[in-house]
Every structure is written in structure tokens, then in C-alpha cells.
Design an enzyme around this catalytic site. Sequence first.
Site, PDB file in Angstrom:
ATOM      1  N   ASP A  72       0.810  -1.208   0.000  1.00 19.82           N
ATOM      2  CA  ASP A  72       0.000   0.000   0.000  1.00 19.82           C
ATOM      3  C   ASP A  72       0.850   1.269   0.000  1.00 19.82           C
ATOM      4  OD1 ASP A  72       0.956  -0.410   2.600  1.00 19.82           O
ATOM      5  OD2 ASP A  72      -0.979  -1.036   3.365  1.00 19.82           O
ATOM      6  N   ASP A 141      -7.256  -4.145  14.665  1.00 24.85           N
ATOM      7  CA  ASP A 141      -8.616  -4.506  14.261  1.00 24.85           C
ATOM      8  C   ASP A 141      -8.625  -5.606  13.197  1.00 24.85           C
ATOM      9  OD1 ASP A 141      -7.726  -3.139  12.049  1.00 24.85           O
ATOM     10  OD2 ASP A 141      -9.291  -1.605  12.071  1.00 24.85           O
ATOM     11  N   HIS A 143      -7.066  -5.736  10.282  1.00 28.63           N
ATOM     12  CA  HIS A 143      -6.974  -5.396   8.860  1.00 28.63           C
ATOM     13  C   HIS A 143      -5.589  -5.722   8.324  1.00 28.63           C
ATOM     14  CE1 HIS A 143      -5.283  -1.417  10.283  1.00 28.63           C
ATOM     15  NE2 HIS A 143      -4.545  -1.586   9.202  1.00 28.63           N
ATOM     16  N   GLU A 148      -9.606  -2.559   5.646  1.00 33.54           N
ATOM     17  CA  GLU A 148     -10.137  -2.363   6.985  1.00 33.54           C
ATOM     18  C   GLU A 148     -11.458  -3.106   7.182  1.00 33.54           C
ATOM     19  OE1 GLU A 148      -9.767   1.985   6.971  1.00 33.54           O
ATOM     20  OE2 GLU A 148      -8.040   1.701   8.284  1.00 33.54           O
TER      21      GLU A 148
END
Length: 275
Positions: A72, A141, A143, A148
Site C-alpha cells: 500500500d 482490528d 486489517h 479495513e
Amino acid sequence: MRLVILDDYNLASEWAAKYIRNRIIQFKPSANNFFTLGLPTGSTPYGCYQKLIEYYRCGELSFKFVKTFNMDEYVGLPRAHPESYHSYMWNNFFKYIDIDPANAHILDGNAEDLEAECKSYERKIAEAGGIHLFVGGIGPDGHIAFNEPGSSLVSRTRVKTLAKDTIVANARFFGNDLSKVPTMALTVGVGTVMDAKEVMIVITGAHKAFALYKAIEEGVNHMWTVSAFQQHPHTIFVCDEDATLELRVKTVKYFKGLMHVHNKLVDPVLSVKDK
């Protein structure tokens, strides 16, 4: 699915680096047959990169015939900005090894046409023959990359608006000034990573423990995108003891009982000198 449990962050990083090293050497890359490696950024892979640099400096590993594709990049952040993922990769890894800069691929968050950039990235991966080994990390979380909670588990490389929790978490890299944190990013999709022949996800620290529990002990859930890799035929989760704090004792004992098998994947550690 394999779960490799090491005592601490340093040992987990070393195990991951040994695995990458062995995979590259076993592949016997050449000018006509490149090994293709997917890579993450962040604090988790830093230790692994340091070990890989060490192997290169010792003459035991070469990246001359390796192509890399990063997961990313932020949208709108100048490439030279210290917090861009371009800067991270070059300052923490690429400039210390013998990779050809033309073979180190990172999404361009400043492209005029972001959608076209994402499609081009998928095309470049396909033209390289796909990813042999995709290495990843996760957020608390669950991701992976910037996929996400709520992301499609068949998603491809795309433009992603970042969740408020991610922006707040990343503020520490921007002087805790939320106004300076990018709100969008380009990211490979869960489906992009799932297409890799092998996936290795490194998870360390007590703050990632609940995410590891969701990834290992519960079912596939798009709210915890890392859980998708339960369904990949060749996934290795590499973690430290702290990351196992939410797992059942029985689960931890089961996978620790397989460490003698898992350690054969990195022992002996191969070297280009052995060829």
C-alpha cells in the site's frame, strides 16, 4: 494453515526472515526466472528486514533476481516525505540490499489517475507471474494492508478511504496532528493477497492478541479481514507469545506441539553459498 509461536518479537522476526531467505534460495531465481515477493511496511516487519539485510551483507542471500510488490501507499503524500511507504522501504530495506530499483514496485499515491494506477499494479503483478510469497502484518482490528473492517474478501487493488481509528492510530507518525494524516490510501485487496502462492502474516504484541484470536479461532469474517487467510492453502501465521494471550490454552499447546515440524522449514537456513 500453520501458526508458528516464538518467544518474543526478535525471534519471530528472525524466523520470518529465515523463511523468506530459504524460499528465495530454494526457488533458484535467475535472469529468466524471478522470485516475486509481496511486502508490508510498519513496525512489525522492521526486525525481519534487518535480518534479511544481515543475510545479504554476509553474502548468504541476493535480491538481484527478486521482484517486490508493496501492499500500500498513502494518497497525496509526497514520495520523499519521511512517512511515505516509498521512504520507509528505501530507508529501512531496499537501499541496503542488491535489488534493482526497477524491480521494487510501490503504488504511486500521487498518480494523476488513481484508478488507472491500481489497475496497472494488478497488471504488473500478473505480468510478473503472480506473487510467490506475500508477507503481511495486521492492525489491532485485524486489517491487512488497508483492507479495513467491512472490506470485501475478494477485493482487488483500489483506492481506500481510511477509517477514523486508522487515522488516529497513524497520527503518532505525524506529530500527533490529525490534520496532517492522509485520509486515503492505495492498497492491494484481500483477493490480491489471496492469489499469492504462499502468504506469511507476522503478528506480534499483546495489542494484536484479539485480532490473532479472530484470525485463528473464529470463522471467516469480513469485519476481521485477516481471517480470510484461513482459507488460503498455504498460510503461515508467525507470532510471539504476547500475541497469543487471547487464544485458548488448548490452541496454543496444539500449535506449539507442531514447532518441531515448523522449524524444519527454516532449519537448516539455506545460503546462496550452498548452491
